[in-house]
Design an enzyme around this catalytic site. Structure first.
Site, PDB file in Angstrom:
ATOM      1  N   ASP A   1       0.803  -1.230   0.000  1.00  0.00           N
ATOM      2  CA  ASP A   1       0.000   0.000   0.000  1.00  0.00           C
ATOM      3  C   ASP A   1       0.835   1.279   0.000  1.00  0.00           C
ATOM      4  O   ASP A   1       0.332   2.354   0.371  1.00  0.00           O
ATOM      5  CB  ASP A   1      -0.949   0.006   1.199  1.00  0.00           C
TER       6      ASP A   1
ATOM      7  N   ASP B   1      -6.101  -4.350  -5.901  1.00  0.00           N
ATOM      8  CA  ASP B   1      -5.875  -3.029  -5.295  1.00  0.00           C
ATOM      9  C   ASP B   1      -4.478  -2.474  -5.625  1.00  0.00           C
ATOM     10  O   ASP B   1      -4.276  -1.257  -5.642  1.00  0.00           O
ATOM     11  CB  ASP B   1      -6.024  -3.097  -3.768  1.00  0.00           C
TER      12      ASP B   1
END
Ligand code: GLY
Length: 375
Positions: A88, A149
């Site tokens: 992330d 993602d």
């Protein structure tokens, strides 16, 4: 004043009001009009600094800029102390350090962004040609797993190539995006949330869900990450022959997203819900997909009318059914679903839904501030 202009004005007021009470903490989620505030220790921290930078760029209010700058040391600490570090890096550092390097002309923030890009680069697995999403690199099970993602974290690698002149970062981004298109996207344009490889051989194994209802279902936010992520990859790789393939991929995912959208134009949290699951909406999937449609309109001029039509539907669905019009509201969008299988924040404010709504409102009103692709 158009509806988008009115909502933008309110959104900017709410960011300003929130900035006066958040201090060193980060709004994450809420089931009331008041955001809960957390430390910088999870994947969503960058969305708050991102909202501050978007609002600062639009208004010139230096209080917003200073609020974001005050939070940057907590991102540095994440790297120094290895606090919840995984793929992330783009969500966290593009919307904090990189934004600060661009909008406050801060070379130390650029150096911190580079540190985060190296972390992401080092998660690339040669065997299988993918970026490992979660867990320590090479970990038993999660070492073999990639997730949709990650497409949203690739702008960090493109930025790093531009910043250093070293094409190696962007090359890894291109490899990951192509691997993901091959395995996570089903022939009908729906997506697996995650996909596994054999780590020894790099052989593809199987698709699995993590946040959706079933392995063969269609988790709405994963599909939205794909629309927006491939649209950004197409923009970032616009000088490479891969760009056209990424446009085609984003378009396929976008068309599937819209084909599955219910009549109220708000995505359910999973488009293919097996019996027995709660039927929550996910407004964050709507705002992420909305930004994706607006980006597709920028990169695929032959089909602008189609994307604008999609964007209009998504905007209307969010404005009519999800916008929080309570006078004391701190958030923008109601009805976000964070993690239904774990029963976490299933009908709530989600800071990422709000970030993408603010980004969309800026784009819809001709005031785009691009923290991902330009600069
Ligand atoms: N990236 C995690 C999520 O979308 O919930």
């Amino acid at each position: 004043m158009s509806l988008a202009e009115k909502l933008l004005k309110t959104a900017l007021e709410r960011v300003k009001n929130n900035s006066q009470i958040t201090g060193d903490l980060f709004p994450n989620y809420s089931d009331t009009t008041e955001y809960n505030l957390n430390e910088n220790n999870n994947w969503v921290a960058g969305f708050w600094t991102g909202m501050l930078w978007l609002a600062y760029a639009q208004t010139g209010d230096t209080g917003l800029r200073d609020c974001a700058i005050n939070l940057l040391p907590s991102f540095e600490k994440r790297l120094d102390e290895n606090i919840h570090i995984n793929h992330d890096m783009g969500f966290l550092f593009m919307l904090s350090a990189r934004a600060q390097s661009a909008l406050a002309n801060d070379p130390d923030a650029a150096a911190l962004t580079m540190r985060s890009a190296d972390v992401l680069l080092n998660r690339f697995r040669q065997k299988g040609q993918y970026i490992q999403a979660w867990g320590p690199v090479g970990e038993d099970r999660r070492g073999g797993q990639m997730i949709m993602d990650t497409m949203m974290n690739l702008p960090l690698l493109f930025w790093a190539s531009k910043h250093t002149g070293n094409p190696g970062y962007a090359e890894i981004a291109l490899k990951h995006a192509k691997t993901m298109a091959k395995y996570n996207i089903r022939p009908d344009g729906s997506t697996y949330h995650t996909f596994f490889f054999d780590q020894e051989t790099g052989d593809p194994l199987r698709g699995e869900t993590h946040q959706g209802a079933a392995d063969e279902s269609m988790w709405a936010r994963g599909q939205a990450w794909g629309v927006c992520g491939y649209a950004m990859a197409a923009q970032l790789a616009s000088e490479s022959p891969d760009s056209a393939f990424f446009v085609e991929t984003a378009r396929k995912l976008a068309q599937k997203f819209m084909a599955e959208l219910p009549a109220d134009d708000v995505p359910p949290w999973d488009f293919w819900l097996p019996d027995g699951w709660p039927n929550h909406r996910d407004s964050s999937a709507g705002s992420i997909a909305l930004v994706g449609m607006l980006r597709l309109a920028q990169i695929d001029p032959d089909n602008v009318a189609e994307y604008n039509g999609y964007a209009q539907r998504l905007f209307n669905g969010l404005a009519e059914h999800c916008w929080d019009s309570r006078p004391d509201a701190q958030g923008l969008l109601l009805h976000g679903a964070s993690h239904v299988p774990k029963k976490l924040w299933m009908d709530s404010y989600l800071i990422y839904g709000d970030f993408f709504m603010l980004e969309a409102l800026l784009m819809l009103t001709g005031n785009q501030v691009d923290l991902w692709v330009t600069g």
